[in-house]
Design an enzyme around this catalytic site. Sequence first.
Site, PDB file in Angstrom:
ATOM      1  N   GLU A 134      16.309  43.139  19.098  1.00  0.00           N
ATOM      2  CA  GLU A 134      16.253  43.025  17.645  1.00  0.00           C
ATOM      3  C   GLU A 134      15.959  41.587  17.252  1.00  0.00           C
ATOM      4  O   GLU A 134      16.238  40.654  18.006  1.00  0.00           O
ATOM      5  CB  GLU A 134      17.549  43.511  16.983  1.00  0.00           C
ATOM      6  N   HIS A 192      26.315  47.384  12.797  1.00  0.00           N
ATOM      7  CA  HIS A 192      26.939  46.203  12.201  1.00  0.00           C
ATOM      8  C   HIS A 192      28.351  46.519  11.750  1.00  0.00           C
ATOM      9  O   HIS A 192      28.568  47.396  10.930  1.00  0.00           O
ATOM     10  CB  HIS A 192      26.147  45.615  11.023  1.00  0.00           C
ATOM     11  N   ASP A 193      29.281  45.806  12.351  1.00  0.00           N
ATOM     12  CA  ASP A 193      30.712  45.913  12.012  1.00  0.00           C
ATOM     13  C   ASP A 193      31.328  47.273  12.319  1.00  0.00           C
ATOM     14  O   ASP A 193      32.379  47.606  11.777  1.00  0.00           O
ATOM     15  CB  ASP A 193      30.951  45.539  10.541  1.00  0.00           C
ATOM     16  N   GLY A 251      28.310  45.257  18.911  1.00  0.00           N
ATOM     17  CA  GLY A 251      28.530  44.063  19.699  1.00  0.00           C
ATOM     18  C   GLY A 251      29.879  43.416  19.465  1.00  0.00           C
ATOM     19  O   GLY A 251      30.782  43.495  20.290  1.00  0.00           O
ATOM     20  N   HIS A 252      30.029  42.797  18.308  1.00  0.00           N
ATOM     21  CA  HIS A 252      31.159  41.902  18.065  1.00  0.00           C
ATOM     22  C   HIS A 252      32.525  42.545  18.340  1.00  0.00           C
ATOM     23  O   HIS A 252      33.320  42.019  19.133  1.00  0.00           O
ATOM     24  CB  HIS A 252      31.084  41.392  16.619  1.00  0.00           C
ATOM     25  N   HIS A 274      19.640  40.113  20.734  1.00  0.00           N
ATOM     26  CA  HIS A 274      19.080  39.588  19.478  1.00  0.00           C
ATOM     27  C   HIS A 274      18.759  38.103  19.693  1.00  0.00           C
ATOM     28  O   HIS A 274      19.568  37.241  19.365  1.00  0.00           O
ATOM     29  CB  HIS A 274      20.114  39.773  18.364  1.00  0.00           C
ATOM     30  N   ASN A 325      25.508  45.588  22.261  1.00  0.00           N
ATOM     31  CA  ASN A 325      24.871  44.294  21.989  1.00  0.00           C
ATOM     32  C   ASN A 325      25.622  43.208  22.779  1.00  0.00           C
ATOM     33  O   ASN A 325      26.833  43.033  22.592  1.00  0.00           O
ATOM     34  CB  ASN A 325      24.938  44.037  20.476  1.00  0.00           C
ATOM     35  N   HIS A 338      22.537  32.076  21.360  1.00  0.00           N
ATOM     36  CA  HIS A 338      23.226  33.042  22.243  1.00  0.00           C
ATOM     37  C   HIS A 338      22.235  33.567  23.278  1.00  0.00           C
ATOM     38  O   HIS A 338      22.037  32.921  24.298  1.00  0.00           O
ATOM     39  CB  HIS A 338      24.004  34.123  21.490  1.00  0.00           C
ATOM     40  N   THR A 366      24.574  35.943  11.235  1.00  0.00           N
ATOM     41  CA  THR A 366      24.313  37.288  11.740  1.00  0.00           C
ATOM     42  C   THR A 366      23.444  37.995  10.705  1.00  0.00           C
ATOM     43  O   THR A 366      23.251  37.484   9.608  1.00  0.00           O
ATOM     44  CB  THR A 366      25.633  38.044  11.998  1.00  0.00           C
TER      45      THR A 366
HETATM   46  N1  PXP Z   1      22.380  45.671  14.333  1.00  0.00           N
HETATM   47  C1  PXP Z   1      21.815  44.491  14.011  1.00  0.00           C
HETATM   48  C2  PXP Z   1      20.448  44.507  13.417  1.00  0.00           C
HETATM   49  C3  PXP Z   1      22.478  43.274  14.244  1.00  0.00           C
HETATM   50  O1  PXP Z   1      21.905  42.118  13.910  1.00  0.00           O
HETATM   51  C4  PXP Z   1      23.741  43.311  14.832  1.00  0.00           C
HETATM   52  C5  PXP Z   1      24.452  42.019  15.129  1.00  0.00           C
HETATM   53  O2  PXP Z   1      23.704  41.249  16.008  1.00  0.00           O
HETATM   54  C6  PXP Z   1      24.309  44.560  15.161  1.00  0.00           C
HETATM   55  C7  PXP Z   1      23.601  45.723  14.892  1.00  0.00           C
HETATM   56  C8  PXP Z   1      25.654  44.685  15.790  1.00  0.00           C
HETATM   57  O3  PXP Z   1      26.638  44.234  14.888  1.00  0.00           O
HETATM   58  P1  PXP Z   1      28.089  43.928  15.409  1.00  0.00           P
HETATM   59  O4  PXP Z   1      27.996  42.737  16.329  1.00  0.00           O
HETATM   60  O5  PXP Z   1      28.870  43.655  14.176  1.00  0.00           O
HETATM   61  O6  PXP Z   1      28.572  45.149  16.143  1.00  0.00           O
END
Ligand code: PXP
Length: 239
Positions: free
Chosen positions: A70, A190-191, A213-214, A43, A7, A50, A100
């Site tokens: 997304e 996510h995370d 991503g993060h 996203h 991401n 962003h 987020t």
């Molecule tokens: N999946 C979705 C639906 C998200 O909204 C995000 C964050 O934009 C991610 C995955 C990735 O999460 P992270 O940035 O914590 O890795």
Amino acid sequence: MTRLSVNINKIATLRNARGGNMPDVLKVASDIEEFGSEGITVHPRPDERHIRYQDVLDLKKIVKNEFNIEGYPSTKFIQLVCEVKPHQVTLVPDPPNAITSNAGWDTITNRVFLSEVIKRFKDAGIRTSVFIDADSIMIENAVETGADRVELYTESYAEEYSVDKEKAIAPFIKAATTANAVGLGLNAGHDLNLENLRYFVENIPGLLEVSIGHALICDALYYGLENVVRMYLRETKCL
Ligand code: PXP
């Protein structure tokens, strides 16, 4: 084997901080693919803080591997996705001002809405995935929406991982087993990070894709982008 989609929203956040074109989002996306990423995720949010809508149109021309968009299916988002025709669209229920994504869909309450939206994407030939908590009831009901896949929202796993990883993974194994049984493809995100990713991949049956991503972009500050993509790939493939 699980695939890694990176991401790149944080790259756009950095660019937007100064108003110029540094870092160049398109070049970074190409380089990330060059370094081995099997997908690029963006996203776009209504305020374009962003990734901008124009970025999505531009990225479509240069992304070679899987392109995943997304977002919340507003009218503008649906139009953008149908124009760009990415390989996959991931629907998230977050309100416009969310920092987020912070919850999965209630696939019972939103069944009609999701079914209509998903039909539009499927008619355009786009694979659809819905962001969902590790909840078997929500997954079973996701089938009714016509979605091809579900993306498990892994924030609670990441949160609990450092305390008790077996407890953290348990609801996700159950959710994955349900998704496999009802014929839904399985993504997650996510995370996820270098600490918790491998254990997740090793224990989740049928995991097709993780989107990260993060943490990956933060790790790149220390290790460099090329090293980091390869490090995350190693975890994703459990090498
Ligand atoms: N999946 C979705 C639906 C998200 O909204 C995000 C964050 O934009 C991610 C995955 C990735 O999460 P992270 O940035 O914590 O890795």
